[in-house]
Enzyme design. Structure first.
Site, PDB file in Angstrom:
ATOM      1  NE  ARG A   1      -3.900   0.278   1.944  1.00 41.87           N
ATOM      2  CZ  ARG A   1      -3.815   1.373   2.665  1.00 41.87           C
ATOM      3  NH1 ARG A   1      -2.947   1.451   3.676  1.00 41.87           N
ATOM      4  NH2 ARG A   1      -4.569   2.423   2.392  1.00 41.87           N
TER       5      ARG A   1
ATOM      6  CE1 TYR B   1      -4.557   2.129  -4.109  1.00 39.31           C
ATOM      7  CE2 TYR B   1      -4.471   1.032  -1.983  1.00 39.31           C
ATOM      8  CZ  TYR B   1      -4.945   1.091  -3.282  1.00 39.31           C
ATOM      9  OH  TYR B   1      -5.795   0.124  -3.733  1.00 39.31           O
TER      10      TYR B   1
ATOM     11  CB  CYS C   1      15.876  -5.325  -6.068  1.00 38.18           C
ATOM     12  SG  CYS C   1      17.100  -6.416  -5.327  1.00 38.18           S
TER      13      CYS C   1
ATOM     14  CE1 TYR D   1      -9.147  -4.186   0.162  1.00 35.34           C
ATOM     15  CE2 TYR D   1      -9.251  -2.693   2.024  1.00 35.34           C
ATOM     16  CZ  TYR D   1      -9.881  -3.403   1.030  1.00 35.34           C
ATOM     17  OH  TYR D   1     -11.235  -3.341   0.904  1.00 35.34           O
TER      18      TYR D   1
END
Length: 505
Positions: free
Chosen positions: A370, A374, A401, A431
């Site tokens: 996330r 986001y 990486c 999530y």
């Protein structure tokens, strides 16, 4: 307390870098007298020793309580306005058989968005009538299975899908209950990718097509039209968007009543949670009361009865319940040049700099994508001990990486954070595991439930053998050469063992 010039505007150095801000952490997470983080009575070090790191730790009682509060609050508030409510848990946030049982025992229904999520809920023994199937591109196989097991509701997402579901239902000789997902055009105050009711996106049909679509639904004897469905986004803190969405949908709802029954209205949800100390989500009781007042007021203005209202609280049930534990590895101080001051200087002085401490952990975007996806913010605390050393600004980095592999963009930890420490990142229930991957061939972590001083694995962590088992080019000889000797942590991930706070001490 010193605030780093590299900190975002909202973040302030804490007076106590050991404190656990209540909105962010699960209800049973505490700092023990020893200084160690305990979750539901189980020390962080015991969890790491038994299950390895990274590990997702779910506070079971916290999940059950949040689910019960959501169910009770919405039912109570809509009874107050002369109707009733149905509350759905979002399987996509996090799903396993144990969690499916917890939330349904607490009174929630479940919305699923794929055949796989449907399979998990059925494996948990959940009554199919308590399920709803979402999705903008449900396959014929998914629809066939859903109808065949007697799923409660299917949400139609397009005009094309009307005929598809009608044909499947007719073939099975059933009358399938359906809702129609509507793109209300209401713009939720959230991240662009989390706003799901904008006009230019893949979900639902526009308001202008709703009446025609409902006429098509009603023309099929194999379909039973329940009502409209709206979902304006996720991680939403205010109710303004829901006020407007309800007004738009109930206007159409009222017109549809002239040609047939419309017993329900699904207003979605996606209620926000606290990821940082400055996030202030509203209590679920306040949200439920506000929803009931919104719907009652609009229905009164339209002169129609209050329908049964369905809601989908989203991440607010599971998100705050979970903490991810990591082991700290490499640490480095990076000198960062600060932005130049405004104005022209004839003989400028050297640009000022500040230090950001990068703390790398043994997970990253493979267990929490996330922040990369986001720009999501998270918090972090030391888990194995407390410290009185002055806090410093840190960035928690993963081991992948990718320069964008960041778990926590900015927070403060004691300046003596060191390799081998345990770092705890709260509010990772939604999530994170569900979006986990094997990038760089990292194994997905286990999920452990803790309650009353006892820990038990509810999802086994993967091993390298799991990864190798899918590669069909590996022979028995090369498989043996590729497999390292199992470590105790790896062995622990395969076992559903339990530990208690007493044993850990």
């Amino acid at each position: 307390m010193f605030d780093s010039p590299l900190a975002p505007d909202w973040l302030r150095a804490p007076d106590d870098a050991n404190a656990l801000p209540a909105p962010v952490w699960s209800r049973n997470a505490v700092r023990a007298v020893s200084g160690e983080l305990e979750i539901a009575g189980v020390p962080a070090s015991a969890l790491a020793a038994e299950f390895g790191t990274p590990v997702f730790v779910i506070d079971e009682a916290d999940v059950r309580e949040r689910a019960e509060r959501a169910a009770t609050s919405f039912v109570r508030e809509f009874e107050r306005v002369g109707s009733s409510a149905r509350v759905y848990y979002a399987a996509k946030a996090f799903l396993c058989t144990e969690v499916a049982r917890w939330v349904t025992e607490a009174g929630l229904n479940i919305d699923v968005a794929s055949g796989g999520e449907l399979a998990v809920t059925l494996a948990a023994g959940v009554d199919a009538t308590r399920l709803v199937l979402h999705g903008n591109n449900k396959s014929l196989a998914e629809l066939d299975r859903a109808v065949s097991v007697g799923i409660g509701t299917i949400v139609l997402d397009s005009l094309l899908e009307i005929n598809r579901v009608a044909e499947v239902a007719a073939r099975h000789g059933v009358r399938q209950a359906v809702r129609l997902r509507v793109n209300s055009g209401v713009h939720a105050s959230t991240h662009e990718y989390l706003a799901t009711a904008r006009e230019d996106q893949k979900f639902g049909v526009p308001l202008s097509e709703v009446e025609d679509a409902v006429a098509r639904i009603r023309s099929h004897d194999s379909l039973d039209f329940l009502g409209l469905h709206s979902h304006i986004g996720s991680q939403i803190f205010d109710t303004d968007g829901f006020v407007e969405a309800a007004a738009r949908l109930l206007g159409v709802h009222a017109r549809l009543l002239s040609s047939g029954p419309v017993p329900e209205l699904n207003l979605g949800g996606g209620f926000g949670i606290a990821y940082t100390s400055v996030d202030t989500p509203a209590p679920i009781e306040h949200i439920a009361a506000r929803f009931a007042d919104i719907v009652r007021s609009e229905c009164a203005a339209l002169g129609i009865p209050v329908p049964v209202v369905a809601v989908e609280p989203g991440r607010s049930i599971i998100g705050p319940s979970t903490t991810t534990l990591y082991t700290v590895g490499m640490i480095k101080d990076v000198e960062v040049t600060l932005p130049a001051a405004s104005g022209v200087v004839a003989d400028p002085a050297p640009a000022p700099t500040a230090v950001r401490k990068y703390v790398s952990v043994d997970g990253g975007m493979s267990d929490n994508v996330r922040p990369a996806l986001y720009g999501a913010d998270y918090s972090v605390r030391l888990a194995n001990r407390s410290s009185d050393v002055e806090p410093v600004l840190v960035r928690i980095a993963g081991k992948h990486c990718e320069s964008g592999d960041i778990v926590v963009h900015a927070d403060y930890l004691p300046g003596d954070v060191a390799p081998g420490d345990l770092a705890a990142v709260p509010a990772t229930g939604a999530y994170c595991w569900s979006l986990a991957s094997n990038y760089n061939y990292l194994t997905r972590p286990p999920v452990v439930a803790v309650r009353d001083g006892v820990a038990r694995a509810i999802v086994r962590g993967e091993t390298e053998q799991d990864l190798l088992s899918r590669d069909l080019g590996i022979t028995s000889d090369t498989r043996a050469a590729a497999s390292p000797p199992a470590t105790s942590a790896q062995d622990a991930r395969t076992a559903p063992g339990a530990t208690s706070a007493k044993d850990a001490s």
